[in-house]
Write an enzyme that holds these catalytic residues in place. Structure first.
Site, PDB file in Angstrom:
ATOM      1  N   SER A 150       0.808  -1.216   0.000  1.00 38.49           N
ATOM      2  CA  SER A 150       0.000   0.000   0.000  1.00 38.49           C
ATOM      3  C   SER A 150       0.843   1.270   0.000  1.00 38.49           C
ATOM      4  O   SER A 150       0.343   2.353  -0.337  1.00 38.49           O
ATOM      5  CB  SER A 150      -0.945   0.007   1.211  1.00 38.49           C
ATOM      6  OG  SER A 150      -0.223  -0.160   2.413  1.00 38.49           O
ATOM      7  N   ASP A 400      -4.571   5.573  11.473  1.00 38.01           N
ATOM      8  CA  ASP A 400      -3.587   5.182  10.460  1.00 38.01           C
ATOM      9  C   ASP A 400      -2.344   6.042  10.652  1.00 38.01           C
ATOM     10  O   ASP A 400      -2.324   7.221  10.287  1.00 38.01           O
ATOM     11  CB  ASP A 400      -4.156   5.386   9.050  1.00 38.01           C
ATOM     12  CG  ASP A 400      -3.179   4.949   7.962  1.00 38.01           C
ATOM     13  OD1 ASP A 400      -2.031   4.598   8.286  1.00 38.01           O
ATOM     14  OD2 ASP A 400      -3.565   4.972   6.778  1.00 38.01           O
ATOM     15  N   HIS A 403       0.370   5.161   6.654  1.00 38.42           N
ATOM     16  CA  HIS A 403       0.271   5.819   5.355  1.00 38.42           C
ATOM     17  C   HIS A 403       0.348   7.330   5.537  1.00 38.42           C
ATOM     18  O   HIS A 403       0.402   7.832   6.656  1.00 38.42           O
ATOM     19  CB  HIS A 403      -1.030   5.405   4.667  1.00 38.42           C
ATOM     20  CG  HIS A 403      -1.142   3.925   4.468  1.00 38.42           C
ATOM     21  ND1 HIS A 403      -1.842   3.105   5.347  1.00 38.42           N
ATOM     22  CD2 HIS A 403      -0.624   3.114   3.526  1.00 38.42           C
ATOM     23  CE1 HIS A 403      -1.745   1.855   4.929  1.00 38.42           C
ATOM     24  NE2 HIS A 403      -1.010   1.828   3.834  1.00 38.42           N
TER      25      HIS A 403
END
Length: 432
Positions: A150, A400, A403
């Site tokens: 990702s 998160d 990211h």
């Protein structure tokens, strides 16, 4: 008949003679003033609006040789610090439609905007702002493929948003859960940009809710989901790391090599560092074997490990609460982050040696580990979901801290990526 002033001409003559000497005297005083009392760096209030600088698709393209001289020394873009930049990003959360929802921090209601106004400043040189026209010209008629986990997708979406300020891409292919395989086309330059989901680069079976709670990796075979398209790629950006931290069983030569965190299985615990090395070595060797020295050369970028910034539990509101970068010396690159980066750098350098013997293959590491380590403020945190505190404060909310917000620090990766490509243009690959 008027009365003449005998001193008028003398006064003007004296003024003309003294004026240059006065300016010469004031100049060093002014320089000393700015040396000892530079203009202070100001903090941005939270209410500062986002300034977007965009490029018109009809604008003339900047020359490749901009600010570039033959005698310029090579630049280490990875050694530097974050400084304030009042210009802001080239795009925002609504100017491109390719941002994964979980990284669209602006539209998800993140209240502070200061994280958008920092710029990476290398210690020995200048890092130019991203030039979308230049990038598109450098990859004219080519296919750029992002392959990995990702983080590869995060970097890809940043690049698409940056390029969209100059030229609109068309989505021409999508497949897989969560759009893990996608391809865009820029008609203006006949450029294709794609993403291939392959979190290990080598062949793997990902764990699932209905199957074993561990991944399976076959370390001596690349993942053919992207490998079979290699002949159609001109530039590959590889990015892996975080998935190697998960429980897994490793295979080599059709037998079990060992495992990482596999209680209840009769396998030898070998950790994941050597496995990461083997996976990257298999990948780079396969690219060299298939594309090196055959007259159809290829360029490869390996983006190094990107540190996470969890300061607490992943489901606590303040898991990554910082709103400013770390200062120089405040945070050291060490532990797992340093070890993962070291392995990737070593494998890139080793593959370079092999590739140089064949020609037709260029390889560089995009060493983002340290510069991203210093940006704990750039993650979505709880704003991976829209307005997570809209109905009052919540004690538990998923965060998160891995990211990166778009726009955000990850845009710098693509600025350096472009500079590596400019360097390649000045030193074309050798073909056999």
């Amino acid at each position: 008949m008027g009365i003449t002033n005998p001193f008028k001409d003398q006064s003007l003559s004296l003024t003309k003679r003294l004026l240059p000497w006065t300016l010469y005297a004031l100049l060093p005083i002014a320089l000393l003033r700015f040396y000892f009392y530079p203009v202070p760096d100001t903090e941005l209030p939270h209410s500062t609006p986002i300034t977007i600088t965009s490029y018109s698709s009809s604008a003339s393209s900047p020359p490749f040789s901009e600010n570039k001289k033959a005698y310029d020394p090579p630049c280490d873009y990875f050694d530097g610090k974050w400084i304030r930049d009042m210009r802001g990003p080239l795009y925002n959360g609504t100017t491109c439609g390719t941002i994964k929802e979980g990284q669209n921090c602006i539209t998800h209601g993140r209240p502070d905007s200061g994280y958008l106004y920092w710029r990476w400043k290398p210690s020995q040189c200048r890092l130019p702002r991203f030039e979308p026209h230049t990038f598109l010209q450098l990859v004219n008629n080519k296919h750029v493929a992002f392959v990995g986990d990702s983080m590869a997708r995060n970097q890809l979406e940043s690049l698409l948003c940056l390029l969209s300020t100059a030229s609109t891409p068309n989505l021409v292919y999508r497949n897989g859960e969560d759009n893990k395989f996608r391809k865009w086309h820029f008609p203006s330059h006949n450029v294709s940009v794609s993403v291939y989901w392959s979190p290990f680069l080598v062949q793997g079976v990902e764990k699932s809710n209905s199957g074993p709670n561990h991944n399976k990796l076959y370390l001596d075979h690349i993942d053919e989901r992207w490998g079979r398209d290699m002949d159609q790629m001109d530039l590959i950006v590889l990015s892996i790391g975080h998935w190697f931290l998960h429980p897994a069983v490793y295979y080599e030569n059709d037998s079990v090599l060992g495992c990482h965190y596999c209680p209840g299985l009769n396998h030898t615990e070998i950790g994941f560092y050597d496995v990461l090395r083997k996976a990257l070595r298999t990948t780079l060797s396969s690219i060299i074997d298939r594309r090196g020295g055959k007259g159809n050369g290829i360029d490869v970028i390996v983006t190094t490990f990107s540190p996470a910034h969890f300061e607490g539990e992943w489901d606590k509101a303040g898991a990554c609460p910082k709103t400013k970068p770390y200062r120089n010396g405040e945070k050291q690159l060490e532990g797992m982050d340093a070890d993962m980066r070291k392995i990737e750098i070593e494998e890139v350098e080793d593959a370079k040696t092999k590739a140089n013997e064949l020609g037709g293959f260029r390889l560089e590491a995009l060493d983002v580990t340290r510069l991203t380590l210093l940006r704990p403020d750039g993650h979505p945190g709880p704003y991976m979901y829209p307005f997570p505190f809209a109905n009052g404060h919540k004690e538990r909310v998923q965060n998160d801290c891995v990211h990166w917000c778009l726009p955000g620090p990850i845009d710098t990766w693509n600025e350096i990526f472009l500079e590596l490509m400019k360097k390649w243009r000045e030193h074309p690959r050798t073909e056999e």
